[in-house]
Motif scaffolding. Sequence first.
Motif, short mmCIF file in Angstrom:
data_model
loop_
_atom_site.label_atom_id
_atom_site.label_comp_id
_atom_site.label_asym_id
_atom_site.label_seq_id
_atom_site.Cartn_x
_atom_site.Cartn_y
_atom_site.Cartn_z
N ILE A 1 25.85 30.56 -19.93
CA ILE A 1 25.97 29.78 -21.15
C ILE A 1 26.19 30.78 -22.28
O ILE A 1 25.35 31.64 -22.54
N ALA A 2 27.36 30.73 -22.90
CA ALA A 2 27.78 31.83 -23.77
C ALA A 2 26.81 32.05 -24.92
O ALA A 2 26.58 33.16 -25.34
N GLY B 1 37.22 27.99 -16.59
CA GLY B 1 36.40 29.15 -16.24
C GLY B 1 37.13 30.06 -15.27
O GLY B 1 37.23 31.25 -15.45
N THR B 2 37.72 29.45 -14.24
CA THR B 2 38.39 30.25 -13.22
C THR B 2 39.54 31.04 -13.82
O THR B 2 39.62 32.25 -13.69
N LEU C 1 32.12 21.68 -23.04
CA LEU C 1 33.05 22.81 -22.99
C LEU C 1 32.77 23.66 -21.74
O LEU C 1 31.62 23.91 -21.41
N THR C 2 33.84 24.06 -21.07
CA THR C 2 33.65 24.93 -19.90
C THR C 2 34.13 26.34 -20.20
O THR C 2 34.13 27.21 -19.33
N ALA C 3 34.61 26.56 -21.41
CA ALA C 3 34.99 27.90 -21.84
C ALA C 3 35.00 27.91 -23.37
O ALA C 3 35.06 26.84 -23.98
N LEU C 4 34.97 29.08 -23.95
CA LEU C 4 35.01 29.16 -25.41
C LEU C 4 36.38 28.68 -25.87
O LEU C 4 37.39 29.18 -25.39
N PRO C 5 36.43 27.70 -26.77
CA PRO C 5 37.73 27.23 -27.23
C PRO C 5 38.44 28.30 -28.06
O PRO C 5 37.77 29.10 -28.71
N PRO C 6 39.77 28.34 -27.97
CA PRO C 6 40.53 29.33 -28.71
C PRO C 6 40.55 29.01 -30.20
O PRO C 6 40.27 27.88 -30.59
#
Lengths: 364, 364
Positions: free
Chosen positions: A7-8, A90-91, A76-81
Motif C-alpha cells: 500500500i503506497a 500493477g503487473t 486504485l491498483t497503482a499510483l495514478p499518473p
Amino acid sequence: MNRALTIAGLAVAATSLSGCIAVAAVPIAAAAGVVKTSQDSQSRKKKGKRQDQAQAPRPGQVFTTEDGKTVQVTSLTALPPPSGAPAATGTAASTAPAPAPGGVPPEMQFLYGSGEASALSLQAYAALWTYVHGELRFRRDKSMITSVVMTRDSTLTSPKFEACGKRPLAVVFDVDETVLLNLGFESDAARRGPGYDQGRWTRWEQTGADKVEAVPGAAETIAAIRGDGITVIYNSNRSASTAAFTIEALNKAGLGPVTLGDTLILRDDAAPSGKDERRWKIAERYCIVAMGGDQLGDFSDLFNTKDLSTPARRNTTGNTLIAPLWGHGWFILPNPVYGSGLKGGMDEVFPKDKQWADPAEEKK
Amino acid sequence: MNRALTIAGLAVAATSLSGCIAVAAVPIAAAAGVVKTSQDSQSRKKKGKRQDQAQAPRPGQVFTTEDGKTVQVTSLTALPPPSGAPAATGTAASTAPAPAPGGVPPEMQFLYGSGEASALSLQAYAALWTYVHGELRFRRDKSMITSVVMTRDSTLTSPKFEACGKRPLAVVFDVDETVLLNLGFESDAARRGPGYDQGRWTRWEQTGADKVEAVPGAAETIAAIRGDGITVIYNSNRSASTAAFTIEALNKAGLGPVTLGDTLILRDDAAPSGKDERRWKIAERYCIVAMGGDQLGDFSDLFNTKDLSTPARRNTTGNTLIAPLWGHGWFILPNPVYGSGLKGGMDEVFPKDKQWADPAEEKK
C-alpha cells in the motif's frame, strides 16, 4: 525480479481549487522500508500467511486509525499518473522499463520534440557560422585573433584571453546535447521516470551509436567550418574507455571524422569532470576561436565552483564581462533535460520579491 | 475545507536498477471515488466508527489479498516527491497552494534559475542586435529591405515575403517569456503543481506587474533598437481588457514606453489567439525587419495548424526554406515551461527507430 505489493501510503485528498494534490514518485528509497531484500519479502509472505485471519483491506473499506483519522482503501491498483489518465496495472508497472506514467516529461517534449528547440539550435549554429566565417576567416593576420578560452588566472568577474599567435584555428564543441541528441537514452529515461544510473549511461555509450541524431544545424555547420580550413575538436566527458562507440555515434550522425586524442578528447576514467585542463591543453596547440556547449562548464569550470549560489551562477552570465561572449565566441545550445543548471529551490529560482500567490485563494 | 484521509492505492515496488517505480500524482479526479462530498465523508466517518472493531491498517502490517497478493501498509503519510525528499505532511499538502512536492520542476529551474537559459537569451538578443544594427541600419535604400512576415499566400514549404517600400522599420516582439519573465505567476504554479487556470492567469495580469523581470538581454537590446530609430512593437495574446496592467509591467521591467494600439497590440476578448491577422495589420504600416518570440506561433500561425503532426512541426523549422530565417530575421527565445511546443507521446518525441532500452534489463 522479486516483487511485493505494498500500500503506497496515505495521501490527503483536498477539495481544493488546484484540482490536484501533488506530483509524487515512489523511489526505491521510499519503498525500501517495504521491500529490502528478496529474503525480507519472503519472510513477509510467510508472515502474511500467518495473518490471513486478519481481513486484508478491500477497496471501499473504511477504518478509523488509532489517532482517530478516517481511512478508506481506494480502488486504485497503482499510483495514478499526473495526467489523471488511467494508471498502469500493477503487473505492467512492475516490468522495467515501465511506461512513464505522465507520458513524456515537458522538458523532453521541448528539447527532442518541439520546433521551438529545433529553431533555438538552428539559431545558435547560424550565429556560430556567422561569427566564425564572417568575422574571422577573412582576416589575413591570424595572429591578431584572440582565443576565447579563459586563461588560468581568470575569474568570472575578470576573464582574460590570449592572442593566438601562429596556432591553427579550431572550434571546440561539447558532444552530448550540443552536437548529438541522445534520443535513445532519453526515450528509455522517459519510460522509467526520474533517476540517473551511471551504469545505464555506460551501457548507452556502448550500445546506442545508432539511436542518436545530430542537433539541428550541427552537422551542416561543422562541415562548413571544416570547409573553411578550421579544425573541429570535440571535448567530451564521455569515457575514453568507450571511445570506439562514441566515434561510431559521431560518424553515424554525420559529425565525423574525428581522430582520438587530437580532434576527439574524452575523459579518462581517473580524470575530473571539469574541462578546463583539457581546454587549456587543446589551446596549447590550437587557436580556439569559438566554443559550443549546452552547459556553462563547457566554457569554464569557474561556473561550477561550489561557493557559487544558483542566482549568482545565473547572474554571472549577464552581469559580468562574460556577457558579450554569448553569440560572439561562446555559443550555447538548449538543454532543459539534465545538467548543472537544473538546481535551486523556490527562493533560488524565483527571487523572494518576485514571488506571487493567487489573490483569489489568499482571500480564503 | 473538508478532508478525508485515504489509502492512496496499491503500488508495485520493484527492486529494479531504475531505483524508482514511477512518477505519479493524485488528481482530485482520482480521489473523487474517495471524497465526493462533505456529506459522503460524514457518512463514512459514522461507518468507520461502526467498524472500529475491525483493526485499522498500521504501518508495517502485512495482509494477503483475496487474489493471493502480499500487501503491506507503509509508514508513508503522503506520496513522496520525485526527489525522494520527505513528503509534505498531510496537513501541509492539503492547504492550497501546496508546495510542489519535488520543489521547482526542472523546466522552471532551467528557464528561471539557470545561467544556461540566461546565456541562451543573451545570445538570441545579441544575434538580433547584430542583424538589425549591423545588417539593416546602414542600408541607404530602405525600400530594398524585405519584410520578415510571411505573406497571406505563403505556406511553410513556400514562404513568401514582400519588399517594404517606404514604410518605417519596426521589430515585433511577443511579450511573455520573450521580453518578460513571469516569475510571480510561475512561482505560484510551481507551488501548486500541474494544471492551468485561465482565471488565475487573468488575476496575474491584473496584480503581478511588479513580480516580473525582463528576459536577459531584452531591455538593453530593445533600448538600442529604439536608439537606431527603429520602432519596437509588442504583439501579445494578453487581454486588451487588462492593457493598463500589462503596460505597467512592461514599464517596470524597463521594456517601455509603449502606446496601446500602435506599439502594443493586445488580444481583444473576442479575437482568436492566432497572431497572423495582427501581424499583417502591423505590416501595413511598418516594415517588420525582425521578430522575436518564444513560440513558433509568434512567427506564423501555420505552425499551429491541426493537421501538422509533432514531428512534422519540428521538421518544418529546419527542413524548409524557413530554416535560414532563424537568427536572420526570426529570433527565438527559450521556453520549456509552457506553450504549443510541449506535446507529443513517446513515438512522436522519440522516433521509433531511435528508441532504446537498457540491455541489462532486457536480459532479465
